[in-house]
Write an enzyme that holds these catalytic residues in place. Structure first.
Site, mmCIF file in Angstrom:
data_model
loop_
_atom_site.group_PDB
_atom_site.id
_atom_site.type_symbol
_atom_site.label_atom_id
_atom_site.label_comp_id
_atom_site.label_asym_id
_atom_site.label_seq_id
_atom_site.Cartn_x
_atom_site.Cartn_y
_atom_site.Cartn_z
ATOM 1 N N TYR A 141 0.120 -1.781 -12.085
ATOM 2 C CA TYR A 141 -1.298 -1.733 -12.458
ATOM 3 C C TYR A 141 -1.472 -1.098 -13.835
ATOM 4 O O TYR A 141 -2.447 -0.398 -14.096
ATOM 5 C CB TYR A 141 -2.117 -1.008 -11.369
ATOM 6 C CG TYR A 141 -1.862 -1.593 -9.996
ATOM 7 C CD1 TYR A 141 -2.396 -2.834 -9.670
ATOM 8 C CD2 TYR A 141 -1.045 -0.957 -9.075
ATOM 9 C CE1 TYR A 141 -2.138 -3.411 -8.441
ATOM 10 C CE2 TYR A 141 -0.778 -1.531 -7.841
ATOM 11 C CZ TYR A 141 -1.329 -2.757 -7.529
ATOM 12 O OH TYR A 141 -1.061 -3.332 -6.307
ATOM 13 N N ARG A 160 -6.072 3.036 -15.507
ATOM 14 C CA ARG A 160 -6.106 3.773 -14.240
ATOM 15 C C ARG A 160 -6.788 5.142 -14.337
ATOM 16 O O ARG A 160 -7.582 5.490 -13.463
ATOM 17 C CB ARG A 160 -4.700 3.905 -13.642
ATOM 18 C CG ARG A 160 -4.054 2.541 -13.321
ATOM 19 C CD ARG A 160 -2.776 2.669 -12.497
ATOM 20 N NE ARG A 160 -3.037 3.162 -11.177
ATOM 21 C CZ ARG A 160 -2.845 4.404 -10.775
ATOM 22 N NH1 ARG A 160 -2.310 5.302 -11.591
ATOM 23 N NH2 ARG A 160 -3.162 4.763 -9.555
ATOM 24 N N GLY A 190 0.774 -1.237 0.000
ATOM 25 C CA GLY A 190 0.000 0.000 0.000
ATOM 26 C C GLY A 190 0.802 1.282 0.000
ATOM 27 O O GLY A 190 0.218 2.363 -0.067
ATOM 28 N N GLU A 196 4.247 -6.644 1.750
ATOM 29 C CA GLU A 196 3.766 -6.980 0.402
ATOM 30 C C GLU A 196 3.716 -5.753 -0.510
ATOM 31 O O GLU A 196 2.653 -5.394 -1.001
ATOM 32 C CB GLU A 196 2.362 -7.583 0.489
ATOM 33 C CG GLU A 196 2.262 -8.821 1.353
ATOM 34 C CD GLU A 196 0.836 -9.320 1.521
ATOM 35 O OE1 GLU A 196 0.654 -10.539 1.657
ATOM 36 O OE2 GLU A 196 -0.109 -8.492 1.517
ATOM 37 N N PRO A 197 4.837 -5.091 -0.751
ATOM 38 C CA PRO A 197 4.803 -3.904 -1.606
ATOM 39 C C PRO A 197 4.617 -4.281 -3.077
ATOM 40 O O PRO A 197 5.183 -5.268 -3.550
ATOM 41 C CB PRO A 197 6.184 -3.273 -1.386
ATOM 42 C CG PRO A 197 7.070 -4.433 -1.057
ATOM 43 C CD PRO A 197 6.202 -5.429 -0.304
ATOM 44 N N CYS A 201 -13.792 3.163 -28.291
ATOM 45 C CA CYS A 201 -15.106 3.780 -28.461
ATOM 46 C C CYS A 201 -15.831 3.888 -27.123
ATOM 47 O O CYS A 201 -16.802 3.167 -26.860
ATOM 48 C CB CYS A 201 -15.923 2.986 -29.476
ATOM 49 S SG CYS A 201 -15.057 2.904 -31.031
ATOM 50 N N GLU A 202 -15.328 4.721 -26.254
ATOM 51 C CA GLU A 202 -15.908 5.009 -24.938
ATOM 52 C C GLU A 202 -15.508 6.432 -24.590
ATOM 53 O O GLU A 202 -14.336 6.795 -24.753
ATOM 54 C CB GLU A 202 -15.290 4.108 -23.844
ATOM 55 C CG GLU A 202 -15.528 2.634 -23.980
ATOM 56 C CD GLU A 202 -16.894 2.191 -23.489
ATOM 57 O OE1 GLU A 202 -17.570 2.972 -22.779
ATOM 58 O OE2 GLU A 202 -17.284 1.067 -23.836
HETATM 59 C C1 LIG Z 1 -2.690 -5.379 -4.020
HETATM 60 C C2 LIG Z 1 -2.152 -5.943 -2.774
HETATM 61 C C3 LIG Z 1 -0.897 -5.560 -2.305
HETATM 62 C C4 LIG Z 1 -0.037 -4.530 -2.988
HETATM 63 O O1 LIG Z 1 -0.516 -3.243 -2.867
HETATM 64 P P1 LIG Z 1 0.355 -1.994 -3.357
HETATM 65 O O2 LIG Z 1 -0.485 -0.832 -3.093
HETATM 66 O O3 LIG Z 1 0.643 -2.194 -4.801
HETATM 67 O O4 LIG Z 1 1.612 -2.012 -2.540
HETATM 68 C C5 LIG Z 1 -0.423 -6.176 -1.168
HETATM 69 N N1 LIG Z 1 -1.154 -7.097 -0.510
HETATM 70 C C6 LIG Z 1 -2.380 -7.474 -0.919
HETATM 71 C C7 LIG Z 1 -3.121 -8.493 -0.159
HETATM 72 C C8 LIG Z 1 -2.914 -6.905 -2.061
HETATM 73 O O5 LIG Z 1 -4.138 -7.271 -2.469
#
Ligand SMILES: *Cc1c(COP(=O)(O)O)cnc(C)c1O
Length: 419
Positions: A373, A312, A239, A273-274, A344-345
């Protein structure tokens, strides 16, 4: 920081002129900088070195095999959310004991393949999911580690579509239910409930929401400890926000400084989990202006990349900086444009009302911050073949995914007999 820079008015990726890549492979095209990927991974690794966490790259941010391999070779684990992502992580040789598996809708088949592969643990999000993992593990004569994803109900102050840790989101279990499940974990004979997972959202620029969420997790951990339930893992998710425009996101070091004291108190193995933080500014999308269309209301620059290539802006109203590959090529004047794709949107745009140097057909533009993403959310809408991906390393650039062909568009279709 990233390695897309201007030299003598020309945009370079590391030491390769982006225009040369676009000329060689055509547009639209995704271009990644290997050095930027590694540097961002190392920033997190270094900031947290005192607790030696397992850093699992979030595969959904960028699942190109070469990108995954670059990170896996430097010791990254992987955070996967589908059987397909698990397959890709294993394909590049990631040690299964460095793979964690999240997601609200894991299917029986996906669960079985992850258990057979020998992943480190599941991040489970509901009671019926736990029951299913337990059943599948029993059938396979395995006992599997599981963390419970808890929803700490904090506001991450980000776009509502990428907030995941509020009570109204579909993710995780509320604190009380999670505690109940830990207390009754014996009903799952083939699960070892041994950790807590929180992931409160994406593109979070401040430490405060993380601190709040981790404090709530610690409260739960302590309540469980008081009841003689000891855990192995605290997974704090991803996140971390990045710069797309004028954000002032915390650095990896700021983030570490804010959360490390809390994490040390947990005395558990920490998982991070980056996704976006590592890949976001490591990639750009290069597109060519097909037409400049002037109407009584607006100027449109119609480019060859659309919402099928980068969704996005359409999906989240996300801002991406857009730069010409060559500065001042038609002088210094600027004009406002809507930069739109060929789809076409009306929702197909990359930027609205954007002040740009005067554009002409044939100009090449770089959409910055497209490494996370970007390609992973692309589609074949309007039957457009997906763009190729190129990885730059110093002076060299290699094609790491070919442009799709029209044949690719139809390869899984079957024309029904007797039509
Ligand atoms: C998407 C996701 C992430 C990564 O999020 P980022 O904002 O890209 O760092 C980490 N953990 C889980 C469970 C996710 O669904």
């Amino acid at each position: 920081m990233h390695h897309f820079r201007f030299r003598k008015n020309q945009l370079y990726c590391e030491n390769v002129k982006v225009e040369d890549i676009a000329k060689k492979f055509g547009t639209p095209i995704y271009i990644y900088s290997l050095k930027t990927l590694i540097e961002h991974y190392r920033k997190i690794k270094n900031a947290f070195h005192s607790i030696n966490p397992l850093i699992c790259f979030s595969v959904k941010a960028n699942s190109n095999l070469s990108v995954l391999k670059v990170l896996a070779k430097r010791g990254a684990g992987m955070d996967v959310v589908s059987g397909g992502e698990l397959f890709k992580a294993l394909r590049v040789g990631v040690n299964p004991k460095r793979i964690v598996y999240a997601g609200v809708g894991k299917s029986e088949r996906e669960i079985a393949s992850a258990i057979k592969a020998g992943i480190l643990f599941f991040n489970a999000e509901s009671f019926p999911e736990l029951a299913l993992i337990d059943r599948v593990a029993r059938r396979l004569h395995e006992r599997i580690d599981v963390c419970l994803r808890v929803n700490p109900d904090v506001d991450p102050h980000t776009h509502k579509f990428i907030a995941t840790g509020k009570a109204t989101n579909k993710f995780g279990l509320d604190m009380y239910t999670a505690e109940e499940i830990f207390l009754r974990s014996r009903i799952f004979s083939h699960l070892n409930l041994c950790g807590i997972h929180i992931h409160i959202g994406s593109q979070i620029t401040q430490a405060q929401p993380f601190v709040k969420a981790i404090k709530k997790a610690l409260t739960l951990i302590n309540r469980l400890r008081a009841k003689k339930i000891s855990l192995k893992y605290l997974n704090i998710g991803g996140g971390l926000g990045i710069v797309y425009r004028n954000e002032k996101p915390q650095t990896a070091e700021d983030f570490a400084r804010a959360v490390l004291p809390l994490l040390k108190k947990a005395k558990l193995r920490i998982i991070l989990e980056p996704g976006r933080f590592i890949a976001g500014n490591s990639g750009i999308l290069v597109s060519k202006v097909t037409y400049v269309k002037t109407t009584p209301n607006k100027n449109f620059a119609i480019v060859d990349a659309g919402m099928n290539d980068l969704i996005r802006p359409s999906l989240y109203d996300a801002y991406h900086e857009i730069l010409p590959l060559e500065l001042n090529s038609h002088g210094h004047r600027t004009t406002k444009y809507d930069i739109v794709g060929p789809i076409c949107e009306s929702g197909d745009f990359l930027a609205k009302n954007r002040s740009m140097p005067v554009l002409e057909a044939g100009d090449l533009l770089a959409v910055m911050g497209a490494g996370a993403y970007g390609f992973t959310m692309s589609s074949n809408y309007n039957s457009r073949p997906r763009a190729p991906e190129v990885l730059v390393h110093g002076n060299t650039c290699s094609l790491v995914r070919k442009r799709e062909t029209y044949q690719d568009l139809v390869k899984n279709e079957i024309i029904s007999k007797g039509l």
